[in-house]
Write a protein that holds these residues in place. Structure first.
Motif, short mmCIF file in Angstrom:
data_model
loop_
_atom_site.label_atom_id
_atom_site.label_comp_id
_atom_site.label_asym_id
_atom_site.label_seq_id
_atom_site.Cartn_x
_atom_site.Cartn_y
_atom_site.Cartn_z
N THR A 1 0.83 -1.21 0.00
CA THR A 1 0.00 0.00 0.00
C THR A 1 0.87 1.26 0.00
O THR A 1 0.51 2.26 -0.63
CB THR A 1 -0.93 0.02 1.21
OG1 THR A 1 -0.18 -0.13 2.43
CG2 THR A 1 -1.95 -1.11 1.13
N CYS B 1 3.83 1.46 -1.43
CA CYS B 1 4.32 1.56 -2.81
C CYS B 1 3.22 2.05 -3.75
O CYS B 1 3.49 2.81 -4.70
CB CYS B 1 4.85 0.21 -3.28
SG CYS B 1 6.35 -0.33 -2.44
N ALA B 2 1.99 1.61 -3.50
CA ALA B 2 0.86 2.05 -4.34
C ALA B 2 0.65 3.56 -4.20
O ALA B 2 0.39 4.26 -5.20
CB ALA B 2 -0.41 1.31 -3.94
N ASP C 1 3.35 5.23 -6.28
CA ASP C 1 3.11 5.06 -7.71
C ASP C 1 2.00 5.99 -8.21
O ASP C 1 2.15 6.67 -9.23
CB ASP C 1 2.73 3.61 -8.00
CG ASP C 1 2.33 3.38 -9.44
OD1 ASP C 1 3.22 3.39 -10.32
OD2 ASP C 1 1.12 3.22 -9.71
N LEU C 2 0.90 6.04 -7.48
CA LEU C 2 -0.22 6.89 -7.89
C LEU C 2 0.11 8.37 -7.76
O LEU C 2 -0.28 9.18 -8.61
CB LEU C 2 -1.45 6.55 -7.05
CG LEU C 2 -2.04 5.14 -7.26
CD1 LEU C 2 -3.11 4.86 -6.22
CD2 LEU C 2 -2.63 5.01 -8.67
N TYR D 1 -7.00 2.01 0.32
CA TYR D 1 -5.75 1.26 0.37
C TYR D 1 -4.82 1.78 1.47
O TYR D 1 -4.06 1.01 2.07
CB TYR D 1 -5.04 1.28 -1.00
CG TYR D 1 -4.74 2.63 -1.56
CD1 TYR D 1 -3.55 3.30 -1.24
CD2 TYR D 1 -5.62 3.27 -2.44
CE1 TYR D 1 -3.26 4.55 -1.76
CE2 TYR D 1 -5.34 4.52 -2.96
CZ TYR D 1 -4.15 5.15 -2.63
OH TYR D 1 -3.88 6.39 -3.14
#
Length: 326
Positions: A67, A69-70, A73-74, A98
């Motif tokens: 989460t 890393c997400a 990324d976003l 998330y």
């Protein structure tokens, strides 16, 4: 872009980098520990517990890392062009599902590390199962879990920020209780070891009694990084500093790494477990003696893969006592 926004992004970046490094170390220890427990410790009764426990620990840690890393990324790739850029995306999505999922995973990892192995359970074992000893740590533990649950719920409300506003009403007490819990339990374990050391130092060889000092030093070394990171997390949270994000990422990952180190040492046969108790001196003999008073009792035994230390005063008596040397 303001300096505060730069600090915010840098904090997230640094947190993700260090989290990835610690996750790699944890993953390596996990697979190596499972291999040792399956093939090198076939007679250890509690090996299934350690494998299942570390598997759940790794599962929740993976969710937390994923989460984080997400979010990166976003924020930096997929939606970097929204009005206001990455800082605006962070502000608008910090309470996204998330992120809340990752927070819940972090809280679970911390609760498992404190309650089942790294602290409360270990203290219980070192004090030979005396329940009254763990009353204070248990109260701190339960209180910290209650604060963590409330913090997670409040941070899930749309528009909420786990590092600001109402969620900090619960996150600050949670951090304070968790750090206090680890310090109190570590001091209790060290106190037990030193008490045993002073009891047996004149009756046993220096090679044996030195074990108590060595283990006490090892406990301080293992507790110090986690407590120091937790204290940094707490201070940055109270000061409302953007570096709190980096502290939270690293501290959350270290919460899983600390018990995994213990499991690894158990798998190697050089740490305490429920199946093994005290380090023994080679050639020394032990037998049960019901006449030996409980206030002078010192527990010793040898475990699979080597002698290990678990807790003071078990149910085995020194042969030295029977011979009238104590």
């Amino acid at each position: 872009m303001s300096s505060g926004e730069i600090t915010l992004e840098r904090s997230i970046f640094v947190g993700i980098i260090f989290t990835a490094i610690l996750y790699g170390i944890d993953l390596t220890l996990y697979f190596h520990s499972c291999r040792l427990l399956l093939w090198k410790q076939p007679r250890m009764k509690s090996r299934k517990f350690y494998i299942i426990y570390s598997s759940f620990l790794m599962f929740f840690l993976t969710i937390s890392v994923a989460t984080n890393c997400a979010l990166g990324d976003l924020m930096w790739i997929d939606d970097r062009d929204i009005p206001g850029g990455p800082p605006a995306y962070y502000a608008n999505n910090i309470s996204a599902w998330y992120n809340t999922f990752g927070t819940a995973a972090d809280v679970t990892v911390n609760a498992m590390a404190d309650g089942l192995l790294a602290s409360l359970y270990r203290c219980f074992m070192f004090w030979s199962g005396h329940r009254w000893v763990v009353i204070l740590p248990a109260l701190l533990y339960v209180s910290s879990i209650a604060m963590a649950i409330m913090m997670t719920i409040e941070s899930a409300i749309p528009g909420a920020d786990i590092f600001q506003g109402l969620p900090t009403t619960f996150s600050i007490p949670w951090l304070a209780l968790t750090v206090s819990f680890n310090i109190v339990v570590t001091l209790m374990i060290i106190g037990r070891l030193l008490l045993t050391y002073w009891t047996v130092r004149e009756s046993l060889s220096s090679a044996f009694t030195k074990t108590y000092i060595d283990i006490s030093a090892a406990l301080v070394e293992s507790a110090l990084p986690f407590s120091a990171l937790g204290l940094g997390y707490l201070i940055s949270q109270v000061l409302n500093s953007n570096v709190v994000i980096a502290f939270s990422f690293v501290w959350g990952t270290f919460a899983a790494l600390a018990p995994q180190f213990i499991i690894y040492r158990v798998a190697l046969g050089i740490a305490w477990s429920r199946d093994t108790t005290f380090t023994t001196v080679p050639g020394m003999q032990f037998e049960s003696n019901p006449e030996f008073s409980s206030d002078k009792r010192v527990g010793l035994s040898s475990g699979a893969g080597g002698s290990t230390l678990a807790g003071a005063y078990s149910n085995m008596d020194l042969q030295l006592y029977k011979e009238g040397k104590m």
